[in-house]
Design an enzyme around this catalytic site. Structure first.
Site, PDB file in Angstrom:
ATOM      1  N   ASP A  23       0.849  -1.193   0.000  1.00 26.71           N
ATOM      2  CA  ASP A  23       0.000   0.000   0.000  1.00 26.71           C
ATOM      3  C   ASP A  23       0.886   1.245   0.000  1.00 26.71           C
ATOM      4  O   ASP A  23       0.653   2.195   0.741  1.00 26.71           O
ATOM      5  CB  ASP A  23      -0.914  -0.023   1.234  1.00 26.71           C
ATOM      6  CG  ASP A  23      -1.919   1.119   1.245  1.00 26.71           C
ATOM      7  OD1 ASP A  23      -2.131   1.746   0.196  1.00 26.71           O
ATOM      8  OD2 ASP A  23      -2.473   1.404   2.324  1.00 26.71           O
ATOM      9  N   LEU A  24       1.939   1.218  -0.820  1.00 28.62           N
ATOM     10  CA  LEU A  24       2.892   2.325  -0.877  1.00 28.62           C
ATOM     11  C   LEU A  24       2.307   3.454  -1.710  1.00 28.62           C
ATOM     12  O   LEU A  24       2.079   3.305  -2.906  1.00 28.62           O
ATOM     13  CB  LEU A  24       4.224   1.840  -1.461  1.00 28.62           C
ATOM     14  CG  LEU A  24       4.934   0.770  -0.619  1.00 28.62           C
ATOM     15  CD1 LEU A  24       6.116   0.186  -1.369  1.00 28.62           C
ATOM     16  CD2 LEU A  24       5.385   1.359   0.715  1.00 28.62           C
ATOM     17  N   GLU A  25       2.093   4.604  -1.083  1.00 29.58           N
ATOM     18  CA  GLU A  25       1.405   5.720  -1.729  1.00 29.58           C
ATOM     19  C   GLU A  25       2.331   6.878  -2.052  1.00 29.58           C
ATOM     20  O   GLU A  25       1.875   7.965  -2.383  1.00 29.58           O
ATOM     21  CB  GLU A  25       0.251   6.195  -0.833  1.00 29.58           C
ATOM     22  CG  GLU A  25      -0.786   5.112  -0.567  1.00 29.58           C
ATOM     23  CD  GLU A  25      -1.918   5.568   0.347  1.00 29.58           C
ATOM     24  OE1 GLU A  25      -1.982   6.779   0.639  1.00 29.58           O
ATOM     25  OE2 GLU A  25      -2.732   4.727   0.752  1.00 29.58           O
ATOM     26  N   HIS A  26       3.646   6.653  -1.964  1.00 28.57           N
ATOM     27  CA  HIS A  26       4.596   7.749  -2.186  1.00 28.57           C
ATOM     28  C   HIS A  26       5.602   7.404  -3.277  1.00 28.57           C
ATOM     29  O   HIS A  26       6.742   7.846  -3.243  1.00 28.57           O
ATOM     30  CB  HIS A  26       5.310   8.093  -0.878  1.00 28.57           C
ATOM     31  CG  HIS A  26       4.369   8.500   0.212  1.00 28.57           C
ATOM     32  ND1 HIS A  26       3.766   9.730   0.265  1.00 28.57           N
ATOM     33  CD2 HIS A  26       3.877   7.805   1.270  1.00 28.57           C
ATOM     34  CE1 HIS A  26       2.983   9.804   1.313  1.00 28.57           C
ATOM     35  NE2 HIS A  26       3.025   8.645   1.937  1.00 28.57           N
TER      36      HIS A  26
END
Length: 567
Positions: free
Chosen positions: A391-394
């Site tokens: 869930d890496l959002e960067h």
């Protein structure tokens, strides 16, 4: 990163300026400048984190890799409609000329100055895989005493890094950062939790330190920016000796007293239960943000995959750890582990989620990919997780994240559950880093539950724009993934469990059910109707089981049975 550490030596544009005993600065034979010229930027190398800097939407953070000099650099990550702008107001003299420069790496990077009182300036560079210097000059107006200098990236582009900012010219009264001195030796080094392959360490902070070096059996193991580290890659049931030193631009302190720690014996998480053909995924919050606080045993029975949110990153690139939040109310970690085992015995998959809005795990090299896989597997061994959620959002690097996930799969075995939760913009086409990663690990991928919230309107697979929160939005964006190469069993619809679960994008459960029917049966569609159906669609996901409980379990009670009764 550190600014230049010797007062008498500085970069001015692309020309080296050397201060000599006369008090003048010789600039490549082109003339002289007064000795009062200094770098008026504060924390110019981000050695003190993001102190003196303000980054939009919390987009900036100080990282230990990559750096150009010193122990830290700025990493800023554009997201959605935010281009990760970081600013600092510097004190300047009126009617004066300043040379503005910075070293950048990564995605699109811009450098500029505003409020100069004359002509504002900026310069930029596209993606750069190595450090590149940006330089420009500006002149202040007759009454200008402060100027805002800034960096920013660009929408939809990767994170950018900045180091060694310089605003070189007459001192406007704010002075410049003082030169550092070698820090003192760290005290109270202690060993914390251990696994079969890792030891957690912590120590007291040292004034003036910008980083620390951790030694294992007398050999440098890693450099970190904080006062804790988890040393990984250790042999099971083995005693190790650890020391730590403090560093800054002036040098390294003496090593601390030695502490010993012994790793535990090897355990194995064992295979988890099979994921149902049609599955409901729910994120469980390891924190209290106002939603109903749950223990894992309290998670609603409708959920087939429970994503524990979230793993924590460390100063070591790629490394993840898990810290059980006392706010959840567990009496012990052993009690938490027992809940995981009980859920798995009940046929549920319990996985560890990596990332989230505030999580930032860097996997951009072979070393960090290996560290990620090894530390993720260590968590699976220690807690019994039977998979991971990405869930890496960067921003991600598909090449190295793929390597990390394949290494993890090789260690964990074919029963590992692998899920992903990209934002809508991350799955707009097969050329995005997230989509490339999903396709690259398709043979070991369980499901991609795209987040259909906090995004605004987006393009569907037919090239039309659809408004967030509609049946068309859910179906037309799912269609992009289905037409782009993912199997129907690898696609799920991710929505908030209640209006409080996300800033925008909540839809009534009836909308979710209609979208599921449209994609699997061809019924319940809005204005967009796919040319085919996908009966094997995996199901749906929500943020979060806690917000679902806060709303009386309305979401899982409505969507869960519907998912489980899909064709």
């Amino acid at each position: 990163m550190d600014r230049t550490t010797t007062r008498s030596r500085r970069w001015l544009g692309s020309t080296l300026a050397l201060a000599v005993g006369s008090g003048l600065v010789l600039v490549g034979g082109a003339g002289t400048a007064q000795a009062a010229d200094v770098n008026v930027a504060k924390n110019a190398g981000f050695e003190s984190g993001t102190a003196n800097w303000t980054c939009s939407a919390g987009s900036g953070t100080a990282v230990s890799s990559p750096v150009r000099t010193g122990a830290r650099a700025l990493k800023a990550t554009p997201g959605g409609q935010d281009h990760a702008k970081c600013t600092q107001v510097v004190a300047v003299k009126p009617n004066s000329t300043y040379t503005l420069s910075a070293w950048v790496q990564g995605g699109y990077a811009y450098l500029g100055a505003s409020g100069t009182g004359t002509t504002d300036v900026s310069t930029w560079t596209p993606d750069s895989s190595s450090w590149k210097q940006l330089t420009t000059t500006f002149t202040t107006g007759a009454s200008t005493t402060s100027v805002t200098v800034y960096t920013h990236g660009w929408y939809g582009q990767a994170a950018y890094h900045v180091d060694d900012v310089s605003v070189f010219g007459p001192d406007g009264g704010g002075g410049t950062d003082p030169d550092p001195v070698v820090p003192a030796t760290p005290a109270d080094l202690a060993a914390g939790s251990v696994t079969s392959s890792s030891v957690a360490l912590n120590w007291n902070a040292v004034s003036g330190a910008t980083g620390y070096k951790v030694y294992r059996n007398g050999t440098l193991d890693r450099s970190v920016s904080g006062t804790s580290a988890t040393v990984t890659g250790l042999a099971a049931n083995t005693t190790y000796q650890f020391q730590v030193s403090a560093t800054n631009a002036a040098g390294e302190s003496a090593k601390s007293a030695t502490v010993s720690a012994r790793t535990s014996e090897v355990t194995t998480p064992g295979p988890g239960p099979a994921v149902p053909k049609h599955a409901l995924t729910g994120y469980w919050q390891n924190f209290n943000n106002g939603a109903t606080v749950q223990k894992l045993r309290d998670v609603q029975a409708q959920y087939d995959i429970i994503a524990v949110s979230f793993a924590d990153s460390t100063a070591t690139p790629g490394q993840i750890v898990f810290n059980l939040d006392p706010a959840v109310g567990y009496a012990s970690v052993a009690d938490f582990k027992a809940d995981i085992a009980a859920k798995k015995a009940a046929g549920k998959s319990v996985i560890i989620s990596v990332g989230g809005e505030k999580g930032n795990v860097t996997v951009n090299s072979d070393a960090s990919a290996t560290t990620f896989a090894d530390s993720a597997y260590a968590l699976m061994q220690e807690y019994g997780f039977n998979g991971v959620d990405i869930d890496l959002e960067h921003g991600i690097n598909s090449t190295y994240l793929t390597k990390a996930l394949r290494r993890l799969s090789a260690k964990a075995g074919s029963s590992m559950v692998l899920t992903m939760a990209p934002q809508t913009i991350d799955m707009q086409n097969t050329g995005t880093e997230y989509f490339k990663t999903a396709l690259a690990v398709k043979d070991i991928l369980t499901v991609v539950n795209m987040q259909y919230y906090n995004s605004g309107s987006m393009l569907g697979c037919d090239g039309k724009v659809y408004s967030q929160g509609s049946v068309d939005f859910l179906t037309a964006l799912a269609c992009i993934q289905l037409q782009g190469g993912l199997d129907a069993s690898q696609v799920g619809l991710g929505v908030p469990a209640s209006t409080r679960g996300a800033g925008s994008g909540y839809v009534d459960p009836s909308i979710v059910k209609n979208a599921l029917d449209c994609l699997t049966r061809g019924t319940g569609c809005g204005t967009f109707k796919p040319a085919q159906t996908w009966p094997n669609l995996r199901g749906a996901m929500t943020w979060s089981t806690n917000w679902d409980a806060t709303a009386g379990n309305a979401w899982s009670n409505a969507v869960g049975p519907h998912v489980h009764n899909l064709p």
